[in-house]
Design a protein around this motif. Sequence first.
Motif, PDB file in Angstrom:
ATOM      1  N   LYS A  64      53.276  35.431  34.520  1.00 51.07           N
ATOM      2  CA  LYS A  64      52.585  36.474  33.750  1.00 51.07           C
ATOM      3  C   LYS A  64      51.264  35.956  33.198  1.00 51.07           C
ATOM      4  N   THR A  67      48.814  35.873  36.048  1.00 56.72           N
ATOM      5  CA  THR A  67      48.355  37.219  36.395  1.00 56.72           C
ATOM      6  C   THR A  67      47.343  37.736  35.379  1.00 56.72           C
ATOM      7  N   THR A  68      47.611  37.508  34.104  1.00 56.59           N
ATOM      8  CA  THR A  68      46.661  37.914  33.059  1.00 56.59           C
ATOM      9  C   THR A  68      45.330  37.211  33.257  1.00 56.59           C
ATOM     10  N   GLU A  70      44.016  36.013  36.148  1.00 54.37           N
ATOM     11  CA  GLU A  70      43.262  36.500  37.308  1.00 54.37           C
ATOM     12  C   GLU A  70      42.672  37.885  37.035  1.00 54.37           C
ATOM     13  N   ASN A  71      43.406  38.747  36.333  1.00 52.64           N
ATOM     14  CA  ASN A  71      42.884  40.080  36.018  1.00 52.64           C
ATOM     15  C   ASN A  71      41.665  39.998  35.102  1.00 52.64           C
ATOM     16  N   THR A  72      41.757  39.162  34.077  1.00 54.08           N
ATOM     17  CA  THR A  72      40.644  39.006  33.132  1.00 54.08           C
ATOM     18  C   THR A  72      39.452  38.339  33.796  1.00 54.08           C
ATOM     19  N   ASN A  73      39.734  37.345  34.626  1.00 55.51           N
ATOM     20  CA  ASN A  73      38.667  36.644  35.344  1.00 55.51           C
ATOM     21  C   ASN A  73      37.921  37.604  36.264  1.00 55.51           C
ATOM     22  N   ASN A  74      38.646  38.467  36.948  1.00 51.34           N
ATOM     23  CA  ASN A  74      38.010  39.446  37.828  1.00 51.34           C
ATOM     24  C   ASN A  74      37.061  40.360  37.063  1.00 51.34           C
ATOM     25  N   ARG A  75      37.530  40.840  35.919  1.00 51.67           N
ATOM     26  CA  ARG A  75      36.681  41.736  35.115  1.00 51.67           C
ATOM     27  C   ARG A  75      35.459  40.990  34.580  1.00 51.67           C
ATOM     28  N   PRO A 118      36.733  40.875  43.641  1.00 51.90           N
ATOM     29  CA  PRO A 118      38.036  40.579  43.039  1.00 51.90           C
ATOM     30  C   PRO A 118      38.877  39.680  43.936  1.00 51.90           C
ATOM     31  N   ARG A 120      43.001  37.569  44.173  1.00 54.75           N
ATOM     32  CA  ARG A 120      44.357  37.422  43.664  1.00 54.75           C
ATOM     33  C   ARG A 120      44.873  36.032  43.997  1.00 54.75           C
TER      34      ARG A 120
END
Length: 343
Positions: A64, A67-68, A70-75, A118, A120
């Motif tokens: 988790k 995942t948090t 990678e999502n924040t890094n993408n944004r 983006p 993953r």
Amino acid sequence: MPRHPMNSPHPRRLAFLAICVTTAITLTACTADANGTKHSDDSHAKASTSPVPKGVVTTQEASKILTTYENTNNRANKARDAGLLATVESGVVNAQPRADYLQAKTWTKKEQAEYGSPFRYERREFAIPRKGTATWFAAQATATGSKDRALLIFDKVDGTYKLVMALYTDEKAPLPALAFDKSGFAEPADPAKPVGSLAPNQIGAAFEDLVETGGKKDGAKLASTPLTKAAVKLYTNRDKQDNSKYATNRYFAKPPKDPSVYALQLANGGVLAAFPTAHTGETMLRPAFMASYKINPSKREAVYNPSSRVVIVDEYQGQALAELSPTGKAHLISREYRMVDSR
């Protein structure tokens, strides 16, 4: 991709580890007395009441957190939002993309677009130390569109798990196997304890000695590899550059922004160490030219200081990975640098 390699003066190649964590399960054995009545064996009954070992985090929590991240890094990469990125990164690994964000305007449109694409993390595996032995854990994963494996280390910073190391490895050259305890937890190593001729927290200074002196001091304690040879080449070629008639070029080791070192025991008795490293590169006009000339900064240097000047000092912050052996020299596996300032 999570990182943009164009600004690194050295290749971003590494090697990584396949890691998994098992859960300890305690069983109560039963025996039968002369009458055939079953009862619990006392020794196993006592074992069943002892606490089940726990990790720094569970595998589910580690996934988790990743995942948090990678999502924040993408944004953050898409918006070039350094403040947002700092909520999930810390230390040298955060200083590098912050520099990328500032220097992005000097890149081509294609490079800018690729950086903001983006990604993953796939094929995830984790190395989680037992609770009480460390505050951090490691992950291995492959970013979308890349064949290289990433070694990611997350540590607790101000109460939140943040990425503190990110090194990329060639899956064709896997790292040596890690050591795990009987419950399946990864075993941290003391960064201050020597393994062979160096301790994990001494390798950064030894590596920078290659850049500053060509390896006349602690740099001689490192095994000769393509990466160490490239560092020595920076030193030996310092006065063979196009501007050498007019200026001197020197490199000086400096303390990294975050001195934290992360080390794991290996099954072969050695230690795997992820460590920060830093140096400055100084270009200075020779005395005979100082009165009449100035040095024009490059496009990347001008991001920080566009003025022509008699001396330009560039700051590089890096991170690296090495294997330490009790019987041989420390072997540098990977390193990654960014220019993070110019003055």
